[in-house]
Design a protein around this motif. Structure first.
Motif, PDB file in Angstrom:
ATOM      1  N   VAL A   1       2.238  10.142   2.155  1.00 17.41           N
ATOM      2  CA  VAL A   1       2.726   8.833   2.609  1.00 17.41           C
ATOM      3  C   VAL A   1       2.682   8.760   4.132  1.00 17.41           C
ATOM      4  CG1 VAL A   1       4.676   7.245   2.554  1.00 17.41           C
ATOM      5  CG2 VAL A   1       4.190   8.671   0.571  1.00 17.41           C
ATOM      6  N   VAL A   2       3.086   9.857   4.771  1.00 19.37           N
ATOM      7  CA  VAL A   2       3.058   9.901   6.241  1.00 19.37           C
ATOM      8  C   VAL A   2       1.625   9.662   6.742  1.00 19.37           C
ATOM      9  CG1 VAL A   2       3.361  11.415   8.244  1.00 19.37           C
ATOM     10  CG2 VAL A   2       5.075  11.378   6.437  1.00 19.37           C
ATOM     11  N   THR A   3       0.681  10.319   6.088  1.00 13.91           N
ATOM     12  CA  THR A   3      -0.723  10.133   6.479  1.00 13.91           C
ATOM     13  C   THR A   3      -1.125   8.676   6.372  1.00 13.91           C
ATOM     14  OG1 THR A   3      -1.037  12.182   5.285  1.00 13.91           O
ATOM     15  CG2 THR A   3      -3.003  11.126   6.129  1.00 13.91           C
ATOM     16  N   VAL A   4      -0.787   8.075   5.230  1.00 14.36           N
ATOM     17  CA  VAL A   4      -1.204   6.693   5.022  1.00 14.36           C
ATOM     18  C   VAL A   4      -0.515   5.761   6.017  1.00 14.36           C
ATOM     19  CG1 VAL A   4      -1.334   4.808   3.359  1.00 14.36           C
ATOM     20  CG2 VAL A   4      -1.728   7.130   2.614  1.00 14.36           C
ATOM     21  N   ILE A   5       0.744   6.058   6.335  1.00 12.02           N
ATOM     22  CA  ILE A   5       1.438   5.222   7.324  1.00 12.02           C
ATOM     23  C   ILE A   5       0.684   5.280   8.653  1.00 12.02           C
ATOM     24  CG2 ILE A   5       3.548   4.987   8.707  1.00 12.02           C
ATOM     25  CD1 ILE A   5       5.109   5.872   6.228  1.00 12.02           C
ATOM     26  N   GLY A   6       0.271   6.490   9.029  1.00 15.74           N
ATOM     27  CA  GLY A   6      -0.482   6.655  10.271  1.00 15.74           C
ATOM     28  C   GLY A   6      -1.769   5.859  10.259  1.00 15.74           C
TER      29      GLY A   6
ATOM     30  N   LEU B   1       0.838  -1.205   0.000  1.00 17.46           N
ATOM     31  CA  LEU B   1       0.000   0.000   0.000  1.00 17.46           C
ATOM     32  C   LEU B   1       0.872   1.253   0.000  1.00 17.46           C
ATOM     33  CD1 LEU B   1      -3.115  -0.359   0.388  1.00 17.46           C
ATOM     34  CD2 LEU B   1      -2.765   0.754   2.581  1.00 17.46           C
ATOM     35  N   ILE B   2       1.896   1.244   0.883  1.00 12.95           N
ATOM     36  CA  ILE B   2       2.786   2.404   1.000  1.00 12.95           C
ATOM     37  C   ILE B   2       3.541   2.608  -0.314  1.00 12.95           C
ATOM     38  CG2 ILE B   2       4.779   3.346   2.249  1.00 12.95           C
ATOM     39  CD1 ILE B   2       2.175   3.236   3.868  1.00 12.95           C
ATOM     40  N   MET B   3       3.946   1.499  -0.933  1.00  7.77           N
ATOM     41  CA  MET B   3       4.677   1.606  -2.189  1.00  7.77           C
ATOM     42  C   MET B   3       3.814   2.285  -3.248  1.00  7.77           C
ATOM     43  SD  MET B   3       5.151  -0.735  -5.192  1.00  7.77           S
ATOM     44  CE  MET B   3       5.777   0.090  -6.628  1.00  7.77           C
ATOM     45  N   ARG B   4       2.552   1.889  -3.309  1.00  6.89           N
ATOM     46  CA  ARG B   4       1.665   2.460  -4.324  1.00  6.89           C
ATOM     47  C   ARG B   4       1.426   3.949  -4.087  1.00  6.89           C
ATOM     48  NH1 ARG B   4      -1.705  -1.803  -6.705  1.00  6.89           N
ATOM     49  NH2 ARG B   4      -3.624  -0.642  -6.482  1.00  6.89           N
ATOM     50  N   ILE B   5       1.249   4.305  -2.807  1.00  8.89           N
ATOM     51  CA  ILE B   5       1.014   5.724  -2.494  1.00  8.89           C
ATOM     52  C   ILE B   5       2.272   6.541  -2.792  1.00  8.89           C
ATOM     53  CG2 ILE B   5       0.461   7.358  -0.642  1.00  8.89           C
ATOM     54  CD1 ILE B   5      -1.903   5.672  -1.216  1.00  8.89           C
ATOM     55  N   THR B   6       3.448   6.006  -2.361  1.00 12.07           N
ATOM     56  CA  THR B   6       4.703   6.717  -2.608  1.00 12.07           C
ATOM     57  C   THR B   6       4.882   6.937  -4.107  1.00 12.07           C
ATOM     58  OG1 THR B   6       5.629   5.547  -0.721  1.00 12.07           O
ATOM     59  CG2 THR B   6       7.173   6.706  -2.129  1.00 12.07           C
ATOM     60  N   ARG B   7       4.642   5.888  -4.875  1.00  8.77           N
ATOM     61  CA  ARG B   7       4.838   5.966  -6.313  1.00  8.77           C
ATOM     62  C   ARG B   7       3.942   7.038  -6.937  1.00  8.77           C
ATOM     63  NH1 ARG B   7       2.476   3.852 -10.859  1.00  8.77           N
ATOM     64  NH2 ARG B   7       3.886   3.479 -12.601  1.00  8.77           N
ATOM     65  N   SER B   8       2.642   6.953  -6.629  1.00  9.15           N
ATOM     66  CA  SER B   8       1.730   7.891  -7.290  1.00  9.15           C
ATOM     67  C   SER B   8       1.959   9.324  -6.797  1.00  9.15           C
ATOM     68  CB  SER B   8       0.289   7.463  -7.106  1.00  9.15           C
ATOM     69  OG  SER B   8      -0.048   7.469  -5.762  1.00  9.15           O
ATOM     70  N   SER B   9       2.276   9.461  -5.505  1.00  8.34           N
ATOM     71  CA  SER B   9       2.499  10.792  -4.961  1.00  8.34           C
ATOM     72  C   SER B   9       3.761  11.414  -5.568  1.00  8.34           C
ATOM     73  CB  SER B   9       2.607  10.686  -3.449  1.00  8.34           C
ATOM     74  OG  SER B   9       3.143  11.829  -2.899  1.00  8.34           O
ATOM     75  N   LEU B  10       4.819  10.604  -5.687  1.00  8.18           N
ATOM     76  CA  LEU B  10       6.071  11.110  -6.256  1.00  8.18           C
ATOM     77  C   LEU B  10       5.881  11.444  -7.736  1.00  8.18           C
ATOM     78  CD1 LEU B  10       8.979  11.750  -5.558  1.00  8.18           C
ATOM     79  CD2 LEU B  10       9.612   9.434  -6.162  1.00  8.18           C
TER      80      LEU B  10
ATOM     81  N   ASP C   1      -3.938  13.792  11.218  1.00 12.75           N
ATOM     82  CA  ASP C   1      -4.496  14.995  10.598  1.00 12.75           C
ATOM     83  C   ASP C   1      -3.842  16.259  11.133  1.00 12.75           C
ATOM     84  OD1 ASP C   1      -6.142  13.712   8.961  1.00 12.75           O
ATOM     85  OD2 ASP C   1      -8.029  14.460   9.802  1.00 12.75           O
ATOM     86  N   VAL C   2      -3.702  16.296  12.465  1.00 12.36           N
ATOM     87  CA  VAL C   2      -3.109  17.479  13.082  1.00 12.36           C
ATOM     88  C   VAL C   2      -1.647  17.609  12.670  1.00 12.36           C
ATOM     89  CG1 VAL C   2      -2.491  18.536  15.278  1.00 12.36           C
ATOM     90  CG2 VAL C   2      -4.727  17.474  15.007  1.00 12.36           C
ATOM     91  N   LEU C   3      -0.934  16.477  12.675  1.00 18.19           N
ATOM     92  CA  LEU C   3       0.467  16.459  12.259  1.00 18.19           C
ATOM     93  C   LEU C   3       0.602  16.948  10.821  1.00 18.19           C
ATOM     94  CD1 LEU C   3       2.327  13.236  13.408  1.00 18.19           C
ATOM     95  CD2 LEU C   3       3.053  15.599  13.652  1.00 18.19           C
ATOM     96  N   TYR C   4      -0.312  16.499   9.991  1.00 18.73           N
ATOM     97  CA  TYR C   4      -0.299  16.836   8.577  1.00 18.73           C
ATOM     98  C   TYR C   4      -0.454  18.341   8.403  1.00 18.73           C
ATOM     99  CZ  TYR C   4      -1.280  16.165   3.614  1.00 18.73           C
ATOM    100  OH  TYR C   4      -1.214  16.188   2.257  1.00 18.73           O
ATOM    101  N   ALA C   5      -1.437  18.883   9.135  1.00 19.01           N
ATOM    102  CA  ALA C   5      -1.694  20.318   9.053  1.00 19.01           C
ATOM    103  C   ALA C   5      -0.484  21.102   9.564  1.00 19.01           C
ATOM    104  CB  ALA C   5      -2.936  20.670   9.860  1.00 19.01           C
ATOM    105  N   TRP C   6       0.197  20.528  10.545  1.00 19.46           N
ATOM    106  CA  TRP C   6       1.335  21.197  11.153  1.00 19.46           C
ATOM    107  C   TRP C   6       2.552  21.111  10.222  1.00 19.46           C
ATOM    108  CZ3 TRP C   6       5.786  19.009  13.903  1.00 19.46           C
ATOM    109  CH2 TRP C   6       6.489  19.973  14.627  1.00 19.46           C
TER     110      TRP C   6
END
Lengths: 307, 316
Positions: free
Chosen positions: B241-246, B197-206, B303-308
């Motif tokens: 990716v950080v969000t998805v990891i969380g 899952l992380i690989m797919r998100i990293t790939r598409s996000s990058l 969510d809060v971390l993301y906003a920060w």
């Protein structure tokens, strides 16, 4: 303004199709299929795997070499060979025949739960997106809540509450799928709702129900198919996990997940085929649906490609 | 920021409240009540006995009263009593929490170690054989049941090395090496799936970031690939990716349910299965609520971390 609708859907064919036109259509279809194979080799492979699974499920009676539920007391834990292609389990049941019949169970539960979840969720999403406002807000919050639990946990609790039976497994797996389906259909409904042809339909006084089912629904079909294909894989996986834990499909149905449960783990060292083959069947089927789902997403829904 | 925090917090509380209603309703909508199920295998049971147990468990009260009383107990931290062990459920759960948390953390480490590099390589070599190979590898991870992968690992270890991780829980204070080895393989089994899952998100996000104007500028300046990808693109690409990891961390519990069973680890997830199999419904209800609290809290933190982390995210 009404022309806009013709842009988003294939042109209508006359009611009586002449032979030549039929042939042209067939050829165009074949051409498209060929192009799909060339452009999406992975997706096409997925399609072939899915086709194989469907054919196995349909033709289980012809493909199986033994009765999948019949035990052979003298033939327990036989390694793969001529008589039992993939060996036998601790009760002497033929693994190959059980896997062949298991395709039927996996596909039935996968298809049943995905369709049920996608249709119910789709309807919720369609109405929620089309009506908007407070209805949408409340529905969305409700779906948020349902999504706050991992799919397997919710399915686990549901199937435990409903009791082990094939239709209960379908129901239990379909419920966690509802919010996912609702989300996808809602988001496409939101954009379709703003289109000029919907405004036009509303302006000429088409009833709401007719607008939703006749004009909005058909255009959400693309994302719907993508979603259903992608969810089929996870539905099969959840069924396998539930059955593995003894909460999904009851005996004597040959379910792949159940084939891997306690007894398989117990005899795994003596008879590794008990563990290997049912797992390969699960993984391969889910793999096929995932490959196909990915390719369909690229083809049918370019907006989703980057997500 | 404060208003945003407050709103998110209120939203989370509402979600949990709604969640509790859904769980409560779902378990009651199912045919047969807890007492029937409890006596299911007992053969003939005196109806008076059933009635007595119904009253004992408070099941003869109206549903609203039952719900409010359950919620009240939950808020006071009372998770109910386990029928099976005949002690407070919390007493059983508490020693199991570190096991599940440790396994989840290890699985996340595996997830990130496999998922992020694979995603990056796949993105910068888009549509080459290496991209295809990684995508097939990740899809295979998504297609394999984690419990089967776990069984295969045990099978391979025994057949190949005549060794298998201990099936009895080893405390890290007794034997750290054995403990880590015991956790490594289930973490690999669960982590591989999540890494897909992380690989797919990293790939598409990058891939998305690599198409941005500032990346074109970076290329135009003649920066080497390493600088463009790692210094300029990856930093921005990693936010989703950080969000998805969380979120994945919170959702791992699903994968852990079966993996803890396969590896015989005494974690919370396995206890959920055990409680379900013993038809210990009050405990099931509370455990599910407990999981929901973990998921919602994790989502809130993410969510809060993301906003920060990302000043572009507006606190709306």
């Amino acid at each position: 303004m009404s022309d806009t609708s013709s842009l988003t859907r294939p042109s209508r064919l006359p009611t009586a199709i002449p032979q030549a036109a039929k042939e042209r259509r067939r050829r165009r279809w074949l051409r498209q299929l060929k192009r799909f194979f060339q452009r999406k080799p992975l997706g096409a492979t997925g399609g072939l795997i899915v086709l194989l699974l469907v054919l196995t499920a349909i033709g289980a009676e012809w493909l199986a070499t033994h009765d999948p539920t019949r035990t052979h007391a003298t033939q327990t834990l036989r390694p793969p060979g001529a008589a039992f292609w993939l060996g036998t389990d601790h009760l002497g049941r033929d693994i190959y025949s059980r896997i062949v019949y298991g395709a039927r169970v996996s596909l039935a539960v996968g298809l049943g739960s995905t369709l049920l979840g996608a249709i119910v969720g789709g309807m919720v999403g369609l109405w929620s997106g089309y009506l908007g406002g407070r209805t949408d807000l409340i529905t969305q919050r409700f779906l948020d809540m349902m999504q706050a639990l991992p799919l397997l946990v919710l399915a686990l609790v549901m199937s435990a509450a409903l009791g082990p039976a094939i239709h209960n497994a379908i129901l239990a797996i379909s419920i966690p799928l509802i919010p996912r389906a609702a989300r996808v259909i809602r988001s496409s409904t939101l954009s379709i709702r703003e289109m000029a042809y919907i405004e036009a339909a509303r302006a000429i006084g088409v009833p709401q129900l007719r607008i939703v089912f006749r004009h909005v629904l058909p255009n959400t079909l693309g994302p719907f198919i993508v979603l259903a294909t992608a969810q089929l894989g996870s539905a099969i996986l959840v069924e396998a996990s539930l059955s593995f834990l003894g909460l999904g499909i009851p005996e004597p149905y040959p379910s792949w997940g159940r084939m891997l449960s306690v007894s398989a783990a117990e005899y795994a060292q003596k008879a590794p085929w008990l563990v290997i083959f049912p797992g390969v069947a699960i993984s391969l089927s889910v793999f096929g649906f995932n490959l196909l789902g990915d390719a369909l997403r690229d083809v049918l829904d370019p907006k989703l490609r980057l997500q | 920021m404060h208003a945003y925090l407050l709103r998110r917090l209120a939203g989370s509380v509402l979600t949990l409240l709604g969640m509790s209603m859904i769980i409560f309703a779902l378990l009651r909508l199912a045919p047969g009540n807890i007492v029937d199920i409890l006596f299911d295998s007992a053969g003939y049971v005196d109806p008076a006995d059933k009635q007595l147990l119904m009253r004992d468990l408070g099941l003869d009260r109206p549903l609203v009263v039952q719900y409010v009383s359950w919620l009240g107990n939950l808020l006071r931290g009372d998770l109910g009593k386990s029928y099976h062990y005949d002690i407070a459920a919390w007493e059983i759960i508490r020693p199991r929490i570190p096991v599940t948390v440790e396994l989840a953390l290890l699985a996340i480490v595996v997830t990130v170690l496999i998922g992020v590099p694979a995603g990056v390589i796949s993105a910068i070599r888009q549509d080459t054989w290496i991209d295809y190979a990684f995508r097939v590898f990740s899809l295979a991870g998504l297609s394999m049941p984690a419990f089967w992968l776990g069984m295969l690992i045990i099978l391979l270890l025994v057949q190949g090395f005549a060794w298998m991780p201990s099936l009895l829980y080893v405390s890290p204070f007794e034997d750290l090496r054995a403990h880590l080895l015991q956790f490594l393989f289930p973490a690999l089994a669960v982590g591989y799936r999540s890494s897909a899952l992380i690989m797919r998100i990293t790939r598409s996000s990058l891939l998305e970031v690599l198409r941005e104007d500032y990346i074109r500028t970076a290329w135009a300046k003649g920066l080497p690939e390493r600088a463009v990808v790692f210094r300029h693109a990856l930093k921005n690409a990693l936010l989703p990716v950080v969000t998805v990891i969380g979120i994945e961390f919170a959702f791992l519990i699903g994968g852990l349910v079966v993996t803890e069973t396969v590896f015989n680890l005494p974690g919370v997830a396995r206890f959920l299965v055990e409680a379900i199999l013993w038809r210990d419904y009050p405990v099931v209800q509370n455990l599910v609520m407990f999981i929901a609290i973990v998921v919602v809290t994790t989502n809130l933190i993410v969510d809060v971390l993301y906003a920060w982390l990302d000043p572009r995210v507006r606190y709306e």
